[in-house]
Write an enzyme that holds these catalytic residues in place. Sequence first.
Site, PDB file in Angstrom:
ATOM      1  N   ASP A  31      68.406 -58.026   4.778  1.00 28.78           N
ATOM      2  CA  ASP A  31      68.355 -57.061   3.544  1.00 28.78           C
ATOM      3  C   ASP A  31      69.261 -55.909   4.381  1.00 28.78           C
ATOM      4  O   ASP A  31      69.488 -55.587   5.324  1.00 28.78           O
ATOM      5  CB  ASP A  31      66.788 -56.416   3.610  1.00 28.78           C
ATOM      6  N   ASN A  32      69.918 -55.382   3.371  1.00 29.22           N
ATOM      7  CA  ASN A  32      70.823 -54.214   3.827  1.00 29.22           C
ATOM      8  C   ASN A  32      70.204 -52.783   3.668  1.00 29.22           C
ATOM      9  O   ASN A  32      70.684 -51.949   3.995  1.00 29.22           O
ATOM     10  CB  ASN A  32      72.196 -54.225   3.170  1.00 29.22           C
ATOM     11  N   ALA A  74      67.818 -60.545  -3.006  1.00 29.24           N
ATOM     12  CA  ALA A  74      68.615 -59.394  -3.178  1.00 29.24           C
ATOM     13  C   ALA A  74      69.350 -59.115  -4.405  1.00 29.24           C
ATOM     14  O   ALA A  74      70.380 -60.179  -4.502  1.00 29.24           O
ATOM     15  CB  ALA A  74      69.509 -59.562  -1.665  1.00 29.24           C
ATOM     16  N   TYR A 141      73.060 -56.668 -16.740  1.00 30.58           N
ATOM     17  CA  TYR A 141      72.016 -57.183 -15.680  1.00 30.58           C
ATOM     18  C   TYR A 141      71.546 -58.728 -16.019  1.00 30.58           C
ATOM     19  O   TYR A 141      71.860 -59.626 -15.320  1.00 30.58           O
ATOM     20  CB  TYR A 141      70.855 -56.299 -15.672  1.00 30.58           C
ATOM     21  N   TYR A 206      60.625 -44.567 -24.300  1.00 34.79           N
ATOM     22  CA  TYR A 206      62.027 -44.678 -24.647  1.00 34.79           C
ATOM     23  C   TYR A 206      62.036 -45.609 -25.956  1.00 34.79           C
ATOM     24  O   TYR A 206      62.162 -46.970 -25.935  1.00 34.79           O
ATOM     25  CB  TYR A 206      62.853 -45.550 -23.411  1.00 34.79           C
ATOM     26  N   ALA A 277      69.482 -47.893 -23.788  1.00 32.49           N
ATOM     27  CA  ALA A 277      70.286 -48.861 -24.288  1.00 32.49           C
ATOM     28  C   ALA A 277      70.171 -50.354 -23.389  1.00 32.49           C
ATOM     29  O   ALA A 277      69.800 -50.048 -22.299  1.00 32.49           O
ATOM     30  CB  ALA A 277      71.924 -48.364 -23.780  1.00 32.49           C
TER      31      ALA A 277
END
Length: 323
Positions: A31-32, A74, A141, A206, A277
Amino acid sequence: MHVFVTGGAGYIGSICVEQLLNAGHAVTVFDNLSEGHRSAVDARAAFVQGSIGDPKDIFQAIKDSNPETVIHFAAHALVGESMVNPGKYFRNNVANGLNLLDAIVEAGVKKFVFSSTCATYGPPDRVPMTEDMPLRPINPYGESKRMFETILNWYHTIHGLEFVAFRYFNAAGASERFGEHHRIETHLIPNILKVPMGQSHQCEIYGTDYPTPDGTCVRDYIHTLDLAQAHILAMAPGKHGFYNLGNGEGYSVRQVITACEKVSGHNIPALEKPRRAGDPPRLVASAEKAVRELGWKPQYPKLEDIVSSAWRWHQQHPNGYRD
Ligand code: UDP
């Protein structure tokens, strides 16, 4: 089995690592720490700080740990952010993911478990949604995950890589020790719980003009512990393909707020805002394929139980992880 977990310091990854260890597996977390937290990594796991953006880093780490299975958490995972910064999503979720796949093939790893998403489908023609429905993502995404799924199919065809890609619906809830702490929180349940935590005066909705019974978006919430269980089942040899993970029940934003009020015992005022959005109105899973083929059996299907676990964790960690 030795399992190499990218993103194992993140929300879903940390809980999956804990459950893998509880089930007797050895785990290396890679993991970073850009989104993850060092203290979210179970002390029983080995930890390597590194980035999938660096092909040498990732290859070396996989070669050193010599795992039978790689589980890939990740990624960037925010619908709203992807509508503002699509390059970030395609770069990390697709291009950097290729570094990982090439390292796996070169190191001879035979099994890959991938965190995909219901956002690959876009607005469905019907719910509950099955895996054979068309993939028409409406945000970068979802598109980035759909692209990676396509790439996985080619790695299977050409390199024989066996994979399971899980299309998660809305991950929520916490284990006893690990929970949800994003540095900038955009997710519904942790944002609502900030009100009874005394960290916010009101939550936000939303969009109230969606074609749903109360006008707010409907999602299928799934406990992270149940997600983790599915990953463990997917590691068995011969398991391969695309699987939805959800409970088959949709809850609107307003219903989630009501559940949070009930669990916390606090009144939670809500501010009605415009639509965000990239949000499909309604996403509800059929996870029958995972039940049938993987033997998956969610232990915490009730929204109130999911919210209760999150509420307990947030009360115990009012500032999340400290690092
Ligand atoms: N949402 C909301 N208020 C918030 C956060 C989210 O109304 O503070 C809505 C969001 O627009 C979506 C649903 O809640 O319809 C779930 O959003 P979340 O970001 O938790 O997950 P997503 O479905 O985007 O993966």
